[in-house]
Design a protein around this motif. Structure first.
Motif, PDB file in Angstrom:
ATOM      1  N   ARG A 122       0.776  -1.161   0.062  1.00  0.00           N
ATOM      2  CA  ARG A 122       0.026   0.036  -0.119  1.00  0.00           C
ATOM      3  C   ARG A 122       0.879   1.193   0.144  1.00  0.00           C
ATOM      4  O   ARG A 122       0.662   2.097  -0.910  1.00  0.00           O
ATOM      5  N   GLU A 123       1.957   1.229   0.803  1.00  0.00           N
ATOM      6  CA  GLU A 123       2.749   2.382   0.943  1.00  0.00           C
ATOM      7  C   GLU A 123       3.552   2.507  -0.468  1.00  0.00           C
ATOM      8  O   GLU A 123       3.893   3.781  -0.689  1.00  0.00           O
ATOM      9  N   ALA A 124       3.866   1.480  -1.198  1.00  0.00           N
ATOM     10  CA  ALA A 124       4.378   1.692  -2.491  1.00  0.00           C
ATOM     11  C   ALA A 124       3.456   2.076  -3.667  1.00  0.00           C
ATOM     12  O   ALA A 124       3.882   2.278  -4.703  1.00  0.00           O
ATOM     13  N   GLY A 125       2.095   2.194  -3.267  1.00  0.00           N
ATOM     14  CA  GLY A 125       1.179   2.993  -4.079  1.00  0.00           C
ATOM     15  C   GLY A 125       0.208   1.861  -4.915  1.00  0.00           C
ATOM     16  O   GLY A 125      -0.468   2.201  -5.810  1.00  0.00           O
ATOM     17  N   GLU A 126       0.221   0.665  -4.380  1.00  0.00           N
ATOM     18  CA  GLU A 126      -0.496  -0.309  -4.636  1.00  0.00           C
ATOM     19  C   GLU A 126      -2.101  -0.297  -4.195  1.00  0.00           C
ATOM     20  O   GLU A 126      -2.349  -0.227  -3.053  1.00  0.00           O
TER      21      GLU A 126
END
Length: 270
Positions: A139-143
């Motif tokens: 999530r933090e990587a943008g998924e």
């Protein structure tokens, strides 16, 4: 990393029979790739082959006794995959494996107590701890897109002071419920869902002795209902679900009955 992957991947523990098997079937229908975990290797291998053929999914098996440290570590390693290696990251963990032993606590064998707590509590926490950091990192990587998270199978037995399945089983399931509600708040801010489901009586191998006692039909909840309701709740970001109107009503009633009443009943029938 962006967008959502296809297919999604789920790990189901206790997948050889009962509720776990039903989770595997419903997730396969929805196109999930599966990793099936259970002690009974032959049973999950048959199920994996059936679901692969019927739904065209990738269904793999990971035979494991989750009370064994080495086996538990293997499942933890699979859950922590971040997608950089050969194994796909895990979108959903179904923490279903559990053990129920009735009887009076003071007469229960200490090894039985250890085994029950190891499976019902320790394994649940360890497996969730393995998968949640990887999901938060995604999530933090943008998924974004499809839900990520964990469903923990507890029991309405954990809500009862006078427990027909014994204080250790009920206590272990109460812990899972309270811990799930707490960790759900912790990870929700990252867009990860944790849901705890509290089934009532369901016809599985664990309840064979109860099935012979002639409980009325309304006391039993179909495993299909448990799986459907919990998957829907998890996808919607709900923290707790009690399948069945009769058990929802009972759960609400238990919240308002004074504890003094429970203690009185416990002294009389305990």
């Amino acid at each position: 990393m962006s967008g959502s992957r296809n297919p999604r991947t789920a790990v189901v523990t206790g997948a050889s029979t009962g509720i776990g098997e039903e989770y595997a079937r419903k997730l396969a229908e929805r196109g999930y790739a599966l990793v099936l975990v259970a002690r009974r290797a032959e049973a999950i291998e048959r199920l994996a082959a059936e679901l692969s053929e019927r739904h065209g999914i990738d269904a793999r098996t990971l035979p494991a006794d989750l009370t064994d440290d080495a086996d538990l570590a293997q499942v933890e390693e699979r859950l922590s995959a971040d997608g950089t290696g050969d194994d796909a990251p895990i979108d959903l963990l179904i923490n279903n494996a559990g053990r129920g032993e009735g009887g009076t606590f003071t007469k229960m064998d200490p090894d039985t107590i250890d085994a029950m707590l190891s499976l019902n509590v320790r394994a649940v926490l360890r497996l969730a701890r393995a998968v949640l950091p990887a999901q938060i990192a995604r999530r933090e990587a943008g998924e974004h897109g499809a839900p990520l998270g964990v469903i923990n199978v507890a029991s309405v037995a954990g809500e009862l002071t006078v427990n027909p399945h014994g204080s250790v089983y009920g206590g272990s399931k109460k812990f899972v419920t309270l811990w799930s509600e707490s960790v759900a708040l912790e990870v929700a801010k990252h867009g990860v869902h944790v849901t705890v489901v509290l089934p009532g009586y369901v016809r599985t191998d664990m309840t064979r002795d109860v099935q012979d006692k002639g409980l009325p039909d309304f006391a039993w909840i179909p495993k299909e209902r448990i799986v459907r309701d919990s998957l829907r709740a998890w996808a919607g970001g709900r923290t707790k679900v009690v399948p069945g109107a009769q058990y929802k009503a009972a759960d609400n009633l238990l919240r308002v009955i004074p504890r003094s009443v429970f203690k009185s009943v416990a002294r009389r029938f305990g």
